[in-house]
Design a protein around this motif. Structure first.
Motif, PDB file in Angstrom:
ATOM      1  N   ALA A  70     -23.863 -26.775 -57.670  1.00 27.30           N
ATOM      2  CA  ALA A  70     -22.539 -27.675 -57.335  1.00 27.30           C
ATOM      3  C   ALA A  70     -22.150 -26.780 -55.709  1.00 27.30           C
ATOM      4  O   ALA A  70     -22.322 -27.570 -55.044  1.00 27.30           O
ATOM      5  N   VAL A  71     -22.235 -25.713 -56.044  1.00 27.75           N
ATOM      6  CA  VAL A  71     -21.719 -25.574 -54.735  1.00 27.75           C
ATOM      7  C   VAL A  71     -22.522 -25.569 -53.906  1.00 27.75           C
ATOM      8  O   VAL A  71     -22.219 -25.604 -52.592  1.00 27.75           O
ATOM      9  N   ALA A  72     -24.346 -25.576 -54.167  1.00 26.12           N
ATOM     10  CA  ALA A  72     -24.895 -25.432 -53.422  1.00 26.12           C
ATOM     11  C   ALA A  72     -24.911 -27.059 -52.426  1.00 26.12           C
ATOM     12  O   ALA A  72     -25.096 -26.990 -51.196  1.00 26.12           O
ATOM     13  N   GLU A  73     -24.861 -27.454 -53.263  1.00 26.57           N
ATOM     14  CA  GLU A  73     -24.467 -29.605 -52.785  1.00 26.57           C
ATOM     15  C   GLU A  73     -23.215 -29.853 -51.941  1.00 26.57           C
ATOM     16  O   GLU A  73     -23.303 -30.992 -51.563  1.00 26.57           O
ATOM     17  N   ALA A  74     -22.096 -28.441 -51.954  1.00 29.56           N
ATOM     18  CA  ALA A  74     -21.190 -28.885 -51.767  1.00 29.56           C
ATOM     19  C   ALA A  74     -21.266 -28.541 -49.799  1.00 29.56           C
ATOM     20  O   ALA A  74     -20.114 -28.241 -49.487  1.00 29.56           O
ATOM     21  N   MET A  75     -22.198 -27.610 -49.995  1.00 24.38           N
ATOM     22  CA  MET A  75     -22.343 -27.004 -48.246  1.00 24.38           C
ATOM     23  C   MET A  75     -22.437 -27.627 -47.045  1.00 24.38           C
ATOM     24  O   MET A  75     -22.993 -28.684 -47.302  1.00 24.38           O
ATOM     25  N   LYS A  76     -22.035 -27.272 -46.317  1.00 23.62           N
ATOM     26  CA  LYS A  76     -22.235 -28.516 -45.029  1.00 23.62           C
ATOM     27  C   LYS A  76     -22.834 -27.119 -43.796  1.00 23.62           C
ATOM     28  O   LYS A  76     -22.187 -25.913 -43.573  1.00 23.62           O
ATOM     29  N   PRO A  77     -23.372 -26.842 -42.450  1.00 23.42           N
ATOM     30  CA  PRO A  77     -23.468 -26.046 -41.679  1.00 23.42           C
ATOM     31  C   PRO A  77     -22.216 -25.165 -41.326  1.00 23.42           C
ATOM     32  O   PRO A  77     -21.256 -26.022 -41.356  1.00 23.42           O
ATOM     33  N   PHE A  78     -22.105 -23.794 -41.262  1.00 20.57           N
ATOM     34  CA  PHE A  78     -21.317 -22.719 -41.014  1.00 20.57           C
ATOM     35  C   PHE A  78     -20.590 -23.346 -39.677  1.00 20.57           C
ATOM     36  O   PHE A  78     -21.411 -23.775 -38.651  1.00 20.57           O
ATOM     37  N   PRO A  79     -19.604 -23.042 -38.976  1.00 23.01           N
ATOM     38  CA  PRO A  79     -18.620 -23.756 -37.999  1.00 23.01           C
ATOM     39  C   PRO A  79     -19.118 -22.008 -36.456  1.00 23.01           C
ATOM     40  O   PRO A  79     -18.558 -22.282 -35.812  1.00 23.01           O
ATOM     41  N   PHE A  80     -20.258 -22.210 -36.856  1.00 26.24           N
ATOM     42  CA  PHE A  80     -21.193 -21.000 -35.733  1.00 26.24           C
ATOM     43  C   PHE A  80     -22.248 -21.445 -36.176  1.00 26.24           C
ATOM     44  O   PHE A  80     -22.932 -21.567 -36.447  1.00 26.24           O
ATOM     45  N   ASP A  81     -23.166 -20.369 -34.983  1.00 25.22           N
ATOM     46  CA  ASP A  81     -24.099 -20.898 -34.648  1.00 25.22           C
ATOM     47  C   ASP A  81     -25.212 -18.946 -34.877  1.00 25.22           C
ATOM     48  O   ASP A  81     -24.123 -17.874 -34.378  1.00 25.22           O
ATOM     49  N   GLY A  82     -25.046 -18.891 -35.944  1.00 26.07           N
ATOM     50  CA  GLY A  82     -25.165 -17.496 -37.120  1.00 26.07           C
ATOM     51  C   GLY A  82     -26.507 -17.318 -37.724  1.00 26.07           C
ATOM     52  O   GLY A  82     -26.963 -18.780 -37.743  1.00 26.07           O
ATOM     53  N   ASN A  83     -26.503 -16.253 -38.247  1.00 28.80           N
ATOM     54  CA  ASN A  83     -28.289 -16.430 -39.368  1.00 28.80           C
ATOM     55  C   ASN A  83     -28.330 -16.318 -39.817  1.00 28.80           C
ATOM     56  O   ASN A  83     -28.420 -15.171 -40.866  1.00 28.80           O
TER      57      ASN A  83
END
Ligand code: G3H
Length: 255
Positions: A70-83
């Motif tokens: 459920a955590v995975a399903e809630a994810m979107k890109p983080f607001p920074f360019d990172g790795n």
């Protein structure tokens, strides 16, 4: 009204934070045992919290389970360019594919445009195979990444339910009953006093690796998991608990 409800949850959060000695507690309303959307809300709350602590180039070690899914399903890109690199916290512990950490890290990476590594280690290893497999260069490399994770995201399960879900041998299940196991996390089974009563031997993070350098995010809810969650806090390291109202109330009442 909704204001009272919000204030009510805030009070519960403060009480639980105090009781479990945590940096933070986030409680979503409802009981995830009864309503699937409550688990989804916990997933969203976990991702929301993660956005406050994740930094570019972090390595996140993640366990398996439906809550982590459920955590995975809630994810979107983080607001920074990172790795961001997602790695499974531990090797095989008997879960079906959809509940495995390998599957979940792949989903998390896909949803955040991050990277992931998988760890393929068979579930039941003899001592001799275990010793030889950890010397394989490819395994050794990912084990190093797992151990250096700065954030650990994990679930907690009810001991007996988890043992059945993982098709544990009947003598293991008998032993868990005999030793009054109530909780499970990272493949460790423990009783209500926080004694480890059984452990799945596999590579990856061990409980002792959860040191002060790692930020440990625990996500677990549902009334039926209250005992298990409380028992985890008797032995395991955690910085923040993301849970639901039903679990929170029972933890505060009974533990
Ligand atoms: O180790 C704990 C379990 O993975 C929790 O599983 O989130 O499906 O209850 P669950």
């Amino acid at each position: 009204g909704w204001m009272n409800e919000l204030n009510g949850l805030n009070v519960l959060e403060m009480q639980l934070k105090e009781k479990l000695q945590l940096k933070d507690v986030v409680i979503v309303s409802g009981n995830s045992d009864e309503d699937a959307w409550v688990k989804k809300e916990m997933g969203k709350a976990a991702f929301h919290f993660l956005q406050k602590i994740v930094k570019p180039d972090d390595i996140l070690a993640v366990t398996g389970g439906t809550t982590m899914f459920a955590v995975a399903e809630a994810m979107k890109p983080f607001p920074f360019d990172g790795n961001i690199l997602f790695v499974p916290a531990r090797g095989g512990i008997g879960e079906q594919v959809e509940n495995q950490a390998n599957t979940i890290v792949a989903t998390m990476a896909k949803r955040t445009n991050g990277a992931y590594r998988m760890l393929f280690v068979p579930d039941l290893l003899s001592e001799a195979s275990y010793k030889s497999i950890i010397q394989e260069p490819a395994i050794d490399e990912i084990l190093g990444q797992i151990k250096s994770a700065s954030i650990v995201l994990h679930g907690v399960g009810d001991a007996i339910r988890m043992a059945h879900r993982r098709n544990a041998a009947s003598d293991v299940i008998d032993q868990l009953h005999e030793k009054e196991a109530v909780g499970e996390a990272f493949g460790y089974y423990f009783d209500s006093k926080g004694n480890i009563v059984h452990k799945i031997r596999t590579v990856g993070l061990q409980l002792k690796d959860l040191n002060e350098k790692k930020y440990v995010v625990t996500v677990a809810g549902g009334k039926s998991k209250a005992r298990a969650i409380a028992s985890y806090y008797k032995l395991g390291k955690s910085d923040v608990l993301i849970t639901d109202e039903a679990a929170a109330k029972v933890i505060l009442r009974d533990n």
